[in-house]
Write an enzyme that holds these catalytic residues in place. Structure first.
Site, short mmCIF file in Angstrom:
data_model
loop_
_atom_site.label_atom_id
_atom_site.label_comp_id
_atom_site.label_asym_id
_atom_site.label_seq_id
_atom_site.Cartn_x
_atom_site.Cartn_y
_atom_site.Cartn_z
N ASP A 19 28.84 -3.13 1.05
CA ASP A 19 29.17 -2.08 2.01
C ASP A 19 30.68 -1.89 2.14
O ASP A 19 31.20 -0.79 1.99
CB ASP A 19 28.57 -2.39 3.39
CG ASP A 19 27.05 -2.47 3.36
OD1 ASP A 19 26.46 -1.75 2.56
OD2 ASP A 19 26.49 -3.25 4.14
N GLU A 276 25.65 -2.47 -5.12
CA GLU A 276 26.20 -1.13 -5.37
C GLU A 276 27.62 -1.17 -5.92
O GLU A 276 27.90 -0.59 -6.96
CB GLU A 276 26.15 -0.29 -4.10
CG GLU A 276 26.67 1.12 -4.28
CD GLU A 276 26.28 2.06 -3.15
OE1 GLU A 276 26.99 3.04 -2.92
OE2 GLU A 276 25.25 1.81 -2.48
#
Length: 380
Positions: A19, A276
């Site tokens: 994140d 990610e």
């Protein structure tokens, strides 16, 4: 509102590094390439510090790389709302800040930056508006993705130049390895970076690499500890330490700042990545890679894996595509890696060439920061 200049990006750390990794790269790029005034609100400065060591964990306000970094504390301080407000990964903005947004004229552009996905529905939902049921505000959903009708993925304007210069320079690579206390790779040695989630069955890979040899596996401190303990019969050493069995060496690295982590990916022969941020950076490294999506209940992450593989393997020969899919699935499922690895590694040369063509696809899809700036300046 034309050409909004001030941006607030809100990040609540959930998976420790992904994140904040994405939000920090986006914040830096918006400030450096577009001259925007960026405030990054982050609720876990300790996690942030691990990927960007100059961050002080005890400061409520600080500057770094042209970005104002603010501790997202409770209660939330009284501040003016920015021209653009980015709510990263559905982190839920403070209620008092929402009311400040609603009182502003004109209202800020409110963006929900979603998680990266290759699933088909992403393109259909990208850019959709969602009016607030209680305030005069409208939120727009911005989906990163791997198709032209999505928000794309992050790529700084000079990333390709930096990567190429590093990979073409034996001296730059030698200096990098020296910084990590290592000599350059020798002979037939393969260097593999391993960044995985807790519970991953990396001990099966260690056995493969022990038999294959010589392999040096580079693991960030605190990662794959269970597998190391199972395979070597002892806890992982601190950063800088190494464990050896036959022709396999597992070396523990300190957590690297983002720019140095990029160089690690550029320097290795294969990169195991997760989530990610490291996933996207491995695609820009132009090296064979193996992705592990964040494990979810009922195997939902395997659907995300399959969706990406359909894009990624589309132009590979059928046999090579099946080999990639077999190993990636084995790694994410936690079984069958030993049987699937040799066939995967036999495709190394082809996968290097494929990584180059895949990066061209990503570039053609457009950079996320550029698409986001355009979206906020023109479309809303």
């Amino acid at each position: 509102m034309e050409n909004p200049k001030s941006w607030d990006i809100f990040c609540s750390v959930v998976d420790n590094y992904g994140d904040i990794g994405v939000c920090w790269r986006l914040s830096r790029q918006l400030a450096a390439e577009y001259g925007l005034q960026v405030r990054l609100w982050i609720d876990d400065l300790a996690a942030f510090r691990r990927i960007w060591p100059e961050i002080a964990v005890d400061r409520e306000v600080q500057q770094s790389s042209g970005v104002e970094v603010r501790h997202w504390a409770r209660p939330f301080p009284a501040v003016e709302a920015a021209d653009v407000v980015v709510e990263a990964f559905a982190c839920d903005l403070p209620d008092c800040y929402l009311h400040v947004m609603a009182a502003r004229t004109p209202a800020p552009r409110w963006i929900n930056l979603e998680y990266l996905s290759a699933e088909d529905w992403v393109g259909e939902c990208h850019g959709l508006a969602s009016p607030s049921p209680r305030l005069p505000l409208t939120r727009h959903f911005f989906f990163p993705g791997f198709a032209p009708n999505t928000g794309g993925v992050l790529q700084e304007w000079d990333l390709e130049r930096q990567r190429r210069a590093f990979q073409l320079s034996a001296g730059a690579q030698a200096d990098f390895w020296q910084e990590l206390g290592m000599a350059p790779a020798h002979g037939e040695e393969a260097r593999i970076s391993l960044f995985c989630y807790p519970g991953s069955r990396a001990e099966e890979l260690f056995e493969c690499w022990h038999e294959q040899g010589p392999v040096t596996c580079l693991v960030p401190e605190g990662i794959a500890g269970e597998a190391i303990a199972v395979y070597f019969g002892q806890s992982a050493p601190p950063a800088g330490g190494a464990l050896r069995r036959g022709s396999l060496e597992v070396r523990i690295l300190p957590f690297l700042a983002q720019d140095r982590f990029d160089r690690l990916l550029w320097a290795c022969d294969c990169n195991f990545v997760r989530g990610e941020d490291s996933f996207v950076r491995a695609q820009w490294a132009l090296r064979p890679m193996v992705w592990q999506p964040y494990p979810q209940a009922e195997g939902s992450h395997l659907h995300k894996l399959a969706a990406f593989l359909r894009h990624y393997c589309h132009t590979l020969p059928a046999e090579a595509g099946s080999t990639v899919a077999d190993f990636w699935n084995a790694w994410s499922r936690g079984k069958g890696m030993g049987a699937a690895w040799p066939a995967y590694w036999a495709q190394q040369g082809l996968l290097v060439r494929h990584a180059e063509s895949w990066a061209a696809v990503l570039r053609n899809n457009g950079d996320l920061a550029a698409k986001l700036v355009q979206f906020c300046s023109v479309r809303l």
